[in-house]
Write an enzyme that holds these catalytic residues in place. Structure first.
Site, PDB file in Angstrom:
ATOM      1  N   HIS A 166       0.723  -1.218   0.036  1.00 40.51           N
ATOM      2  CA  HIS A 166      -0.281  -0.007   0.133  1.00 40.51           C
ATOM      3  C   HIS A 166       0.880   1.219  -0.076  1.00 40.51           C
ATOM      4  O   HIS A 166       2.107   1.182   0.200  1.00 40.51           O
ATOM      5  CB  HIS A 166      -0.919  -0.007   1.138  1.00 40.51           C
ATOM      6  CG  HIS A 166      -0.400   0.003   2.569  1.00 40.51           C
ATOM      7  ND1 HIS A 166       0.336   0.877   3.031  1.00 40.51           N
ATOM      8  CD2 HIS A 166      -0.114  -1.134   3.282  1.00 40.51           C
ATOM      9  CE1 HIS A 166       0.872   0.642   4.262  1.00 40.51           C
ATOM     10  NE2 HIS A 166       0.730  -0.652   4.393  1.00 40.51           N
TER      11      HIS A 166
HETATM   12  P1  TYD Z   1      -1.654  -2.627   7.691  1.00 40.70           P
HETATM   13  O1  TYD Z   1      -1.139  -1.313   7.584  1.00 40.70           O
HETATM   14  O2  TYD Z   1      -2.453  -2.982   6.353  1.00 40.70           O
HETATM   15  O3  TYD Z   1      -0.497  -3.944   7.547  1.00 40.70           O
HETATM   16  P2  TYD Z   1       0.944  -3.705   7.044  1.00 40.70           P
HETATM   17  O4  TYD Z   1       2.046  -3.373   8.103  1.00 40.70           O
HETATM   18  O5  TYD Z   1       1.117  -5.267   6.325  1.00 40.70           O
HETATM   19  O6  TYD Z   1       0.943  -2.722   6.018  1.00 40.70           O
HETATM   20  O7  TYD Z   1      -2.585  -3.034   8.823  1.00 40.70           O
HETATM   21  C1  TYD Z   1      -3.246  -4.257   9.010  1.00 40.70           C
HETATM   22  C2  TYD Z   1      -4.193  -3.977   9.736  1.00 40.70           C
HETATM   23  O8  TYD Z   1      -4.051  -3.443  11.209  1.00 40.70           O
HETATM   24  C3  TYD Z   1      -5.391  -3.324   9.167  1.00 40.70           C
HETATM   25  O9  TYD Z   1      -6.687  -3.822   9.394  1.00 40.70           O
HETATM   26  C4  TYD Z   1      -5.435  -2.113   9.895  1.00 40.70           C
HETATM   27  C5  TYD Z   1      -4.807  -2.341  11.207  1.00 40.70           C
HETATM   28  N1  TYD Z   1      -4.017  -1.227  11.871  1.00 40.70           N
HETATM   29  C6  TYD Z   1      -4.529  -0.492  13.064  1.00 40.70           C
HETATM   30  O10 TYD Z   1      -5.337  -0.603  13.448  1.00 40.70           O
HETATM   31  N2  TYD Z   1      -3.611   0.430  13.285  1.00 40.70           N
HETATM   32  C7  TYD Z   1      -2.495   0.840  13.290  1.00 40.70           C
HETATM   33  O11 TYD Z   1      -1.838   1.770  13.531  1.00 40.70           O
HETATM   34  C8  TYD Z   1      -1.983  -0.019  11.933  1.00 40.70           C
HETATM   35  C9  TYD Z   1      -0.665   0.119  11.113  1.00 40.70           C
HETATM   36  C10 TYD Z   1      -2.690  -0.961  11.323  1.00 40.70           C
END
Ligand code: TYD
Length: 134
Positions: free
Chosen positions: A52
């Site tokens: 993303h």
């Molecule tokens: P995401 O940012 O997509 O993970 P990655 O680190 O792989 O990019 O986040 C995964 C899930 O966690 C998503 O459902 C949103 C949640 N999340 C939060 O609730 N708070 C946060 O600060 C973050 C980073 C993610």
């Protein structure tokens, strides 16, 4: 923001026979104030994270333990960074597509962010990202 604005930043390291110490101060060692920290851990081998971009949020990524790769893509150029030291971090500017992979066993990925969590700041669709950066 172009890929060349993303860079490895070396953090202070207080070497000590009792164990080393590294610290990060917002707007001192990294170019933003820190409002949120989160970390990835217990990542199974072969797993991918990220995939993303953030519209407005810069981040700073550190391999606190173990190692992993961060692949950055500004829609024109791509660069792979291998993070494997707790005193080196990667500054990721906004509007940068990122993929994280190649996690070692026991890797811990610390991410510092300038804003609280907001799903509205994410671009999770790669085609939408390409359209937005044009
Ligand atoms: P995401 O940012 O997509 O993970 P990655 O680190 O792989 O990019 O986040 C995964 C899930 O966690 C998503 O459902 C949103 C949640 N999340 C939060 O609730 N708070 C946060 O600060 C973050 C980073 C993610």
């Amino acid at each position: 923001m172009p890929l060349k604005d993303c860079r490895i930043i070396e953090l202070p390291k207080i070497s000590d026979p009792r164990g080393n110490l590294t610290f990060i101060e917002g707007s001192q060692h990294i170019p933003f104030d820190i409002k949120r920290a989160y970390y990835l851990y217990d990542v199974p081998g072969g797993s991918h994270r990220g995939s993303h971009a953030h519209k407005n949020i810069p981040q700073f990524i550190v391999a606190i333990s173990g190692s992993f790769d961060v692949l950055l893509n500004d829609g024109h150029d791509k660069k792979r960074f291998h993070l494997n030291r707790p005193f080196l971090g990667l500054y990721v500017c906004p509007m940068m597509w990122r993929d994280l992979d190649n996690f070692s066993s026991g890797a811990v990925c610390l991410v510092l962010s300038s804003k609280h969590y907001s799903e509205a700041d994410y671009i999770r669709d790669y085609q939408e990202f390409l359209t937005k950066i044009k």
